[in-house]
Design an enzyme around this catalytic site. Structure first.
Site, mmCIF file in Angstrom:
data_model
loop_
_atom_site.group_PDB
_atom_site.id
_atom_site.type_symbol
_atom_site.label_atom_id
_atom_site.label_comp_id
_atom_site.label_asym_id
_atom_site.label_seq_id
_atom_site.Cartn_x
_atom_site.Cartn_y
_atom_site.Cartn_z
ATOM 1 N N LYS A 66 19.164 33.296 22.585
ATOM 2 C CA LYS A 66 18.795 32.695 23.874
ATOM 3 C C LYS A 66 20.055 32.565 24.722
ATOM 4 O O LYS A 66 21.117 32.180 24.218
ATOM 5 C CB LYS A 66 18.154 31.327 23.640
ATOM 6 N N SER A 140 11.085 27.185 27.463
ATOM 7 C CA SER A 140 12.020 27.991 28.195
ATOM 8 C C SER A 140 12.587 29.176 27.399
ATOM 9 O O SER A 140 13.226 30.046 28.001
ATOM 10 C CB SER A 140 13.189 27.114 28.673
ATOM 11 N N SER A 165 10.592 23.935 23.960
ATOM 12 C CA SER A 165 10.899 25.303 24.387
ATOM 13 C C SER A 165 10.920 26.361 23.304
ATOM 14 O O SER A 165 11.110 27.532 23.600
ATOM 15 C CB SER A 165 12.238 25.323 25.105
HETATM 16 N N1 GLN Z 1 9.364 22.283 29.501
HETATM 17 C C1 GLN Z 1 10.251 21.238 29.106
HETATM 18 C C2 GLN Z 1 11.201 20.906 30.230
HETATM 19 O O1 GLN Z 1 11.146 21.534 31.229
HETATM 20 C C3 GLN Z 1 10.983 21.607 27.850
HETATM 21 C C4 GLN Z 1 12.115 22.525 28.056
HETATM 22 C C5 GLN Z 1 12.963 22.742 26.833
HETATM 23 O O2 GLN Z 1 12.595 22.390 25.724
HETATM 24 N N2 GLN Z 1 14.144 23.293 27.029
HETATM 25 O O3 GLN Z 1 11.994 20.032 30.138
#
Ligand code: GLN
Length: 448
Positions: A66, A140, A165
């Site tokens: 990532k 994400s 994410s």
């Molecule tokens: N969708 C969640 C957020 O926007 C989780 C994102 C994540 O785990 N990096 O914070």
């Protein structure tokens, strides 16, 4: 081919590492926007070395990373324009660990800027879902899960979860996503979203492959002050499982798919988690994010502009130009929640709610080994549908994944079936350090 089979063939020199790496690099290039950077010459150089001398327990295994996890000399921008062209002078601990075992880094996968989002649309390179290119991979860690589903060659992806994410894109792309106990895997070299929540984990085609990756990245690291000295527990017996009652308030077809995967289960109500996890998560995550982003001011990392005006003018210009709309929204919300006069009402209240949530989980784990829910309330949405969501509706999509993340609990999302040809994920959550129980039940569900 299973990853273990491939690794054995590499050892006995029955398979060419160079050819495998060439094939997967081609797939990375052809993938629908799953990569932000492909480290072709570096990967091939490693492949040649390893083919001649296959040393290490992961010798020859391709790994995608990532974007937010730093890899030495490879652009690591966490999906953000402000970090464009940032080539870290060092690698994250997880990368060093994998490379020491002979794994080969093939490139960086696309994600929402700094992890801000659930659909990987808050970034320049938007990854598309291999099951339907008009739909999101989730986020994400969207590129990571999308490519895991897309690739045909042996491969494990590194993802990161702050509030879901890893589980979310694993669910939307029909693959296995494993988020470990907070602190089990070193965060050293991970570009922070929210330090008290961030966890590096793995995404793979099967549960056992996701665990294979975890075994090699877990472990104490003195460079991370929140790294756990304890190891994963070895207990695998799953005696009692409970489905979270509130989580079944989703589409009937999704609910039926989830329940059809389970044999004996109770139902448990976790009212505080349903009520408080989403507001507590967004207050804590954005408070931490807003302080973390303060360091991007055009002086030390990433993008800059010609020095002009006073410090405040310069700083404002760089940040206005290079942060996206979503990052700016989160800086404003997070800063507000921490401001004197509002701190007690928002940030400190959210910390109290977090403690309450942890207590509710701990009580449930006195009776049950695993808690089960759908991973996401929906299947992968179309990009045209996402455009119509308000910021709040966007955040609400995380309703089922923020709970275990707030409590630092390990959770595994794996494919449970399909609704209109789109994958539906089932999420298993265990008590701290009880990842092996997730593996036991996960493999049972997978082989069902
Ligand atoms: N969708 C969640 C957020 O926007 C989780 C994102 C994540 O785990 N990096 O914070």
């Amino acid at each position: 081919m299973k990853i273990n089979e491939y690794l054995e063939k590499v050892k006995s020199k029955e398979i060419s590492v160079v050819k495998t790496v060439e094939k997967i690099l081609q797939e990375a290039k052809n993938s629908p926007n799953h990569f932000t950077a492909i480290s072709r010459s570096y990967a091939l150089e490693q492949a040649e070395k390893i083919e001649k001398n296959p040393e290490g327990r992961l010798a020859g295994l391709p790994i995608s990373v990532k974007d937010g996890v730093c890899v030495k000399n490879i652009e690591s921008s966490a999906g953000s324009e402000i970090l464009k062209n940032y080539r870290p002078p060092f690698s994250a601990t997880v990368i060093n660990k994998l490379e020491k075992e002979g794994a080969i880094i093939i490139g960086k996968t696309s994600q929402d800027e700094f992890g801000f989002g659930g659909f990987s649309v808050n970034t320049k390179k938007i990854p598309k879902n291999p099951h339907d290119l008009a739909r999101s991979c989730g986020g994400s860690s969207g590129g990571a899960a999308g490519f895991t589903s897309f690739a045909t060659q042996p491969h494990i992806a590194l993802g990161e979860s702050t509030g879901g994410s890893i589980a979310n894109p694993a669910s939307f792309c029909g693959v296995a996503g494993l988020t470990p106990t907070y602190g089990l895997v070193s965060r050293y070299g991970l570009i922070d979203y929210a330090n008290s929540l961030d966890k590096i984990g793995t995404i793979a085609k099967t549960v056992s492959d996701a665990f294979l990756g975890l075994y090699h990245i877990a472990g104490y690291d003195e460079k991370d002050s929140t790294s756990l000295p304890q190891k994963m527990l070895q207990e695998k017996k799953v005696k009692k499982i409970a489905v979270i009652k509130e989580s079944l308030n989703v589409d009937k077809e999704i609910k039926d798919i989830i329940l059809s995967k389970l044999k004996n289960y109770d139902t448990i109500s976790l009212p505080s988690i349903k009520k408080y996890s989403l507001p507590a998560y967004y207050l804590i995550a954005l408070s931490e994010a807003s302080t973390n982003l303060a360091k991007y001011c055009g002086l030390r990392y990433g993008q800059t502009l010609p020095l002009q005006g006073g410090y405040n003018e310069f700083f404002t210009e760089v940040r206005s130009k290079y942060f996206s709309k979503e990052a700016k929204r989160r800086i404003i919300l997070g800063t507000f929640a921490r401001m004197s006069g509002f701190r007690d009402a928002y940030y400190l209240k959210a910390l109290k709610a977090r403690t309450l949530i942890i207590k509710e989980y701990k009580k449930a784990f006195k009776k049950y080994d695993i808690l089960v829910s759908p991973t996401m309330p929906v299947t992968a949405p179309k990009f045209s549908e996402i455009e119509k969501l308000s910021p709040l509706e966007n955040y609400m999509m995380d309703i089922l994944t923020v709970g275990p993340n707030l409590a630092g609990l390990p959770h595994l999302s794996l494919n449970a079936g399909f609704k209109n040809k789109l994958p539906v994920g089932i999420m298993l959550t265990a008590n701290h350090l009880e990842e092996e129980k997730l593996r036991a039940l996960g493999e049972e569900v997978e082989n069902d």
